[in-house]
Design an enzyme around this catalytic site. Sequence first.
Site, PDB file in Angstrom:
ATOM      1  N   ASP A  41      20.738   4.551   8.763  1.00 58.83           N
ATOM      2  CA  ASP A  41      21.382   5.851   8.917  1.00 58.83           C
ATOM      3  C   ASP A  41      22.739   5.623   9.576  1.00 58.83           C
ATOM      4  O   ASP A  41      23.244   4.501   9.627  1.00 58.83           O
ATOM      5  CB  ASP A  41      20.498   6.825   9.710  1.00 58.83           C
ATOM      6  CG  ASP A  41      20.108   6.289  11.076  1.00 58.83           C
ATOM      7  OD1 ASP A  41      20.831   5.451  11.636  1.00 58.83           O
ATOM      8  OD2 ASP A  41      19.057   6.721  11.607  1.00 58.83           O
ATOM      9  N   ARG A  78      12.084   0.420  15.963  1.00 52.41           N
ATOM     10  CA  ARG A  78      12.994  -0.692  16.275  1.00 52.41           C
ATOM     11  C   ARG A  78      12.604  -1.450  17.547  1.00 52.41           C
ATOM     12  O   ARG A  78      12.603  -2.657  17.560  1.00 52.41           O
ATOM     13  CB  ARG A  78      14.443  -0.205  16.374  1.00 52.41           C
ATOM     14  CG  ARG A  78      15.032   0.256  15.054  1.00 52.41           C
ATOM     15  CD  ARG A  78      16.508   0.598  15.200  1.00 52.41           C
ATOM     16  NE  ARG A  78      17.129   0.891  13.918  1.00 52.41           N
ATOM     17  CZ  ARG A  78      17.148   2.096  13.341  1.00 52.41           C
ATOM     18  NH1 ARG A  78      16.566   3.115  13.981  1.00 52.41           N
ATOM     19  NH2 ARG A  78      17.723   2.279  12.177  1.00 52.41           N
ATOM     20  N   LYS A 192      20.903  12.193   4.822  1.00 50.39           N
ATOM     21  CA  LYS A 192      21.651  11.690   5.970  1.00 50.39           C
ATOM     22  C   LYS A 192      23.156  11.790   5.704  1.00 50.39           C
ATOM     23  O   LYS A 192      23.622  11.611   4.572  1.00 50.39           O
ATOM     24  CB  LYS A 192      21.276  10.236   6.249  1.00 50.39           C
ATOM     25  CG  LYS A 192      19.795  10.025   6.553  1.00 50.39           C
ATOM     26  CD  LYS A 192      19.406  10.617   7.896  1.00 50.39           C
ATOM     27  CE  LYS A 192      17.967  10.259   8.244  1.00 50.39           C
ATOM     28  NZ  LYS A 192      17.608  10.734   9.594  1.00 50.39           N
ATOM     29  N   HIS A 323       9.693  16.747  14.370  1.00 48.74           N
ATOM     30  CA  HIS A 323      10.205  15.500  13.812  1.00 48.74           C
ATOM     31  C   HIS A 323       9.096  14.508  13.515  1.00 48.74           C
ATOM     32  O   HIS A 323       8.243  14.231  14.369  1.00 48.74           O
ATOM     33  CB  HIS A 323      11.188  14.874  14.813  1.00 48.74           C
ATOM     34  CG  HIS A 323      11.576  13.462  14.500  1.00 48.74           C
ATOM     35  ND1 HIS A 323      11.075  12.377  15.193  1.00 48.74           N
ATOM     36  CD2 HIS A 323      12.413  12.967  13.554  1.00 48.74           C
ATOM     37  CE1 HIS A 323      11.600  11.278  14.704  1.00 48.74           C
ATOM     38  NE2 HIS A 323      12.409  11.591  13.704  1.00 48.74           N
TER      39      HIS A 323
END
Length: 393
Positions: A41, A78, A192, A323
């Site tokens: 992104d 991540r 995005k 989310h």
Amino acid sequence: MATSTYTTTHPAQQAGEATLDRISWLRVSTVALPLATPVSDAKVLTGRQKPMTEVAFLFVELETEQGHEGVGFSYSKRAGGPGQFAHAKEIADSLLGEDPSDIGRIWTKLVWAGASVGRSGLATQAIAAFDVALWDLKAKRAGLPLAKLLGAHRDSVRCYNTSGGFLHTPTDQVLDNASASLSSGMGGIKIKVGHPDGKQDLRRLAAVREHVGDDVPLMVDANQQWDRPTAQRMGRALEEFGLAWIEEPLDAYDAQGHAALAASLDTPIATGEMLASVAEHYELIRHHAADIIQPDAPRIGGITQFLKLAALAEHHHLPIAPHFAMEIHLHLAAAYPIEPWVEHFDWLEPLFNERTHIENGRMHVPSRPGLGVTLSDQARAWTAGDFEAGHRR
């Protein structure tokens, strides 16, 4: 000798006649979910982060003396997965002997078990997995889907797809993905934005809008890419597309900047996914910084904290669009009074044996009790470490 009025007792000594069951066993496990394609992104384009290649999940499984079971999860992208797992292992045995119905008290107990690392971020994200498992257990014991246990306002929720519109995806493929999503029953499409050249975002978005038509709800997500002047310019340029919202145009903690943007644009501003506590979301609400709140239950500490935030959001007449983690958020959105949106990701599907039913733009609450999911053999195979406490029946 003076004695303190605050004493620490074993849970068995605290319990009264209302206690009908106790947690006797639990397992904490960390699972690495690989992504088929590295995901990028705006944060990747600016060098803040590397492309995402996997998602680390923290699973908690519970069992009680009477044989009731629950499963919950949290996650990290991540980095942070090993830290969540380590903290969960440290506090896990605090649940043994507890009445699984006492969810609020257990949440507080787990926070105090790791008080020195705070009440937000990694610590409460680890607690979230326990909290979700307790709510799953409670709903299963009642024989109800979690949404029904909470008090559903609807049996299905508007849903939109995100996973087909990342910045690493060529525009032609984004268009094909949008068509596939709508054909599968999705109600909206999010793509995005945040290219260094904003004109590239506008060209890409124009292509998507022309492809899907004016009647399909369309959202964009800048992933905190813009500064205030850029967000203002891009926000004005985006007005012509009739967007459902602009997501995370600014730094997640810039409440005043988001408030100014929300006040100046017709397009709704949505944000909140990166915040890690109810208190942090309250700053958004207090500053009128968002037209749509986007909480993430695993990030803010689980369902117990989500319900507190939902009450605040409802009081201020704010829609929500939770989310990620649709397996949890479908139930929470169904129990929210104002018509919400739920984000669809197919990434998590290999972790569970069940699939969510989507039709006519809506994601349907399953009839199965609890969250309605069970861990797959593949999830077991991807387990990178686990920890058990207590004894199984």
